[in-house]
Design a protein around this motif. Structure first.
Motif, PDB file in Angstrom:
ATOM      1  N   LEU A  19      30.794  38.048  25.266  1.00  0.00           N
ATOM      2  CA  LEU A  19      32.128  38.083  25.336  1.00  0.00           C
ATOM      3  C   LEU A  19      32.442  36.473  25.655  1.00  0.00           C
ATOM      4  N   LEU A  20      33.184  35.805  25.221  1.00  0.00           N
ATOM      5  CA  LEU A  20      33.546  33.957  24.921  1.00  0.00           C
ATOM      6  C   LEU A  20      34.121  34.592  26.480  1.00  0.00           C
ATOM      7  N   PRO A  21      33.153  32.900  26.882  1.00  0.00           N
ATOM      8  CA  PRO A  21      33.957  32.508  28.949  1.00  0.00           C
ATOM      9  C   PRO A  21      35.276  32.379  28.826  1.00  0.00           C
ATOM     10  N   ASN A  22      36.021  31.826  28.240  1.00  0.00           N
ATOM     11  CA  ASN A  22      37.906  32.534  28.609  1.00  0.00           C
ATOM     12  C   ASN A  22      38.225  33.436  27.121  1.00  0.00           C
ATOM     13  N   TYR A  23      37.354  34.471  27.470  1.00  0.00           N
ATOM     14  CA  TYR A  23      37.641  36.035  27.255  1.00  0.00           C
ATOM     15  C   TYR A  23      39.012  36.143  27.437  1.00  0.00           C
ATOM     16  N   GLU A  24      39.947  37.264  26.792  1.00  0.00           N
ATOM     17  CA  GLU A  24      41.155  37.582  27.593  1.00  0.00           C
ATOM     18  C   GLU A  24      41.552  39.247  27.778  1.00  0.00           C
ATOM     19  N   VAL A  25      42.180  39.440  28.065  1.00  0.00           N
ATOM     20  CA  VAL A  25      41.859  40.744  28.587  1.00  0.00           C
ATOM     21  C   VAL A  25      43.508  41.398  28.339  1.00  0.00           C
ATOM     22  N   LYS A  26      43.536  42.787  27.418  1.00  0.00           N
ATOM     23  CA  LYS A  26      44.703  43.140  27.316  1.00  0.00           C
ATOM     24  C   LYS A  26      44.645  44.397  27.612  1.00  0.00           C
ATOM     25  N   GLY A  27      45.820  44.583  28.098  1.00  0.00           N
ATOM     26  CA  GLY A  27      46.349  46.289  27.568  1.00  0.00           C
ATOM     27  C   GLY A  27      46.379  46.480  26.788  1.00  0.00           C
ATOM     28  N   HIS A  28      45.916  48.157  26.472  1.00  0.00           N
ATOM     29  CA  HIS A  28      46.208  49.026  25.335  1.00  0.00           C
ATOM     30  C   HIS A  28      47.756  49.204  24.799  1.00  0.00           C
ATOM     31  N   ARG A  29      48.736  49.189  25.631  1.00  0.00           N
ATOM     32  CA  ARG A  29      49.539  48.976  25.346  1.00  0.00           C
ATOM     33  C   ARG A  29      50.675  47.560  25.139  1.00  0.00           C
ATOM     34  N   ASP A  30      49.429  46.335  24.788  1.00  0.00           N
ATOM     35  CA  ASP A  30      49.674  45.089  24.759  1.00  0.00           C
ATOM     36  C   ASP A  30      49.492  45.594  23.235  1.00  0.00           C
ATOM     37  N   VAL A  31      49.091  45.871  22.399  1.00  0.00           N
ATOM     38  CA  VAL A  31      48.627  46.041  21.310  1.00  0.00           C
ATOM     39  C   VAL A  31      48.632  47.012  20.424  1.00  0.00           C
ATOM     40  N   GLN A  32      49.215  48.076  21.198  1.00  0.00           N
ATOM     41  CA  GLN A  32      49.746  49.402  20.300  1.00  0.00           C
ATOM     42  C   GLN A  32      50.750  50.350  21.187  1.00  0.00           C
ATOM     43  N   GLN A  33      51.082  50.747  20.683  1.00  0.00           N
ATOM     44  CA  GLN A  33      52.344  51.758  21.010  1.00  0.00           C
ATOM     45  C   GLN A  33      51.849  52.270  21.881  1.00  0.00           C
ATOM     46  N   THR A  34      51.494  53.140  23.127  1.00  0.00           N
ATOM     47  CA  THR A  34      50.976  53.630  24.158  1.00  0.00           C
ATOM     48  C   THR A  34      51.509  53.324  25.457  1.00  0.00           C
ATOM     49  N   LEU A  35      50.930  54.478  26.124  1.00  0.00           N
ATOM     50  CA  LEU A  35      51.103  54.807  27.732  1.00  0.00           C
ATOM     51  C   LEU A  35      49.421  53.342  28.660  1.00  0.00           C
ATOM     52  N   SER A  36      48.942  53.986  27.776  1.00  0.00           N
ATOM     53  CA  SER A  36      47.192  53.391  28.452  1.00  0.00           C
ATOM     54  C   SER A  36      47.754  52.180  28.559  1.00  0.00           C
ATOM     55  N   PRO A  37      46.757  51.858  29.271  1.00  0.00           N
ATOM     56  CA  PRO A  37      46.398  52.449  30.358  1.00  0.00           C
ATOM     57  C   PRO A  37      46.722  53.371  31.256  1.00  0.00           C
ATOM     58  N   GLY A  38      48.061  53.338  31.521  1.00  0.00           N
ATOM     59  CA  GLY A  38      48.766  53.836  32.688  1.00  0.00           C
ATOM     60  C   GLY A  38      49.184  52.162  33.384  1.00  0.00           C
TER      61      GLY A  38
END
Lengths: 194, 231
Positions: free
Chosen positions: A160-179
């Motif tokens: 991972l890049l040192p400045n990696y970015e975390v996204k929730g599954h629902r931020d990048v697809q139409q889903t309720l995941s990760p809850g």
């Protein structure tokens, strides 16, 4: 004496500047439950990731609840079984699975492209999943610790890049995941970016 | 009394430095004329599903030039083409693909993907993109030594850093990780071999500049403190 204090302040500030650069490199990689330990079926996946990656996508399995190694081992097997036998994947879709026992389970790992999101995000993100359903309840803090430790390890290993970015599954697809509850938690993570 | 005040100032500045400010680093791409640029800008699926996106260029004085804007379609993938810019908006995946074709030297500059919502200010997506387009290196090589083109590019990156310290801090780190440094895979391999050496130079430069900039501030404070001792 005062001059000494001033010099000390100066030195401390310089050191603090140095320290800013040296946070995640110091992480040691914690234990990960290897595939054969959780009795994974052999992977048939071959597509590799181009490391280091910029993104991490956090999801949940919506599977059963587990909080002991014995139960989470079974949950990891179930997740793989669903993906391989029912959906025809080459392996469990996630790069890593996090159990509420506080352990990280090795999925496709750092090097193999996952099947956790979709054709756009799979090649550019490490997919980690929390085993369970986190709409109404939050994962146990030891699961959160395990995930954070895993991601620091990813940086230390150059996955991972040192400045990696975390996204929730629902931020990048139409889903309720990760809850809802888990999504609330990851939004407070320093690397989260919406 | 004055002594105490100056000490207070010294330690307040120290504590403020500890907090720090988050920096959005530029992603740098180097291309030669005729090549193209491809970038993918993520956007939040929940927030910006149906909102228009744009590709903009930032002028030296901060002025914005909008080069292309996505269509006003609700939630479906859309492609637009304006001059040499191609945008593909895939709302179901939260991604905006940008393609700039047939690059020219005058295309060099700073670009950004944004959420386009006039009259409100645009919202920056992803990272600012620093594009550097150079002349065909084959022409340069004819005049220089037998070094491969990628070495020249790598050196340009390591040594032609701009003078402002903050820019150096942001750009040097990011340029180490930007993809697409060469035209073909063999050149890419050469860059990977060079990267460890460049990393050390950049890290040392960053550390020294970091120490120097803060030391300057504190030298002034130190002088002020000493003067207050009543010499």
């Amino acid at each position: 004496m005062s001059r000494l204090c001033a010099l000390l302040a100066w030195a401390l500030l310089a050191l603090q500047g140095l320290g800013e650069g040296a946070t995640e490199d110091e992480a040691c990689c914690g234990p990960i439950v290897p595939r054969r330990e959780w009795k994974a079926l052999a992977s048939e996946c071959a597509q590799e990731l181009e490391l280091p990656l910029r993104y991490v996508v956090v999801s949940h399995t919506v599977g059963g609840h587990c909080d002991t190694p014995a139960l989470c081992l079974k949950a990891a097997q179930n997740a793989q079984h669903y993906h391989v036998r029912t959906r025809g994947f080459c392996d469990v879709g996630y790069n890593f699975l996090i159990g509420e026992d506080g352990l990280v389970y090795e999925g496709r790992g750092w090097k193999i492209k996952g099947a956790h999101t979709g054709p756009i995000w799979n090649p550019k993100a490490i997919g980690i999943t929390f085993m369970g359903n986190f709409m109404e309840r939050s994962p146990h803090p030891r699961a959160i610790r395990a995930a954070k430790s895993l991601l620091a390890c990813g940086v230390a290993r150059g996955a991972l890049l040192p400045n990696y970015e975390v996204k929730g599954h629902r931020d990048v697809q139409q889903t309720l995941s990760p809850g809802d509850r888990l999504y609330d938690i990851i939004q407070e993570w320093p690397h989260y970016r919406e | 009394m004055r002594k105490a005040r100056l000490w207070g100032l010294l330690w307040t500045s120290f504590i403020l430095e500890l907090q720090g400010a988050p920096r959005l680093e530029e992603i740098k791409y180097t291309r030669t004329e005729g090549q193209s640029l491809n970038e993918s800008c993520p956007f939040n699926v929940m927030k910006y599903f149906s909102i228009r996106k744009a590709w903009q260029r930032l002028g030296d004085r901060g002025e914005l030039q909008t080069l292309a804007i996505t269509d006003r379609v609700s939630g479906r993938s859309s492609k637009v083409h304006k001059d040499r810019c191609f945008l593909e908006d895939i709302p179901t995946e939260g991604i905006l693909h940008v393609h700039m074709a047939d690059l020219r030297v005058e295309d060099s500059g700073l670009y950004q993907c944004v959420i386009y919502q006039p009259p409100k200010d645009p919202i920056l997506l992803h990272h600012p993109i620093r594009l550097v387009v150079t002349k065909d290196p084959a022409q340069d090589l004819a005049q220089r030594s037998t070094l491969p083109p990628v070495t020249t590019k790598a050196r340009v990156k390591a040594h032609t850093s701009p003078s402002p310290v903050t820019q150096l801090l942001t750009m040097s780190t990011v340029s180490l990780y930007s993809p697409g440094l060469g035209v073909n895979p063999t050149q890419g391999t050469d860059v990977l071999n060079m990267e460890p050496r460049i990393s050390v130079i950049s890290i040392v430069t960053i550390v020294v500049c970091g120490i120097l900039s803060k030391s300057l501030v504190f030298t002034f404070l130190l002088i002020a403190t000493q003067r207050s001792f009543g010499r």
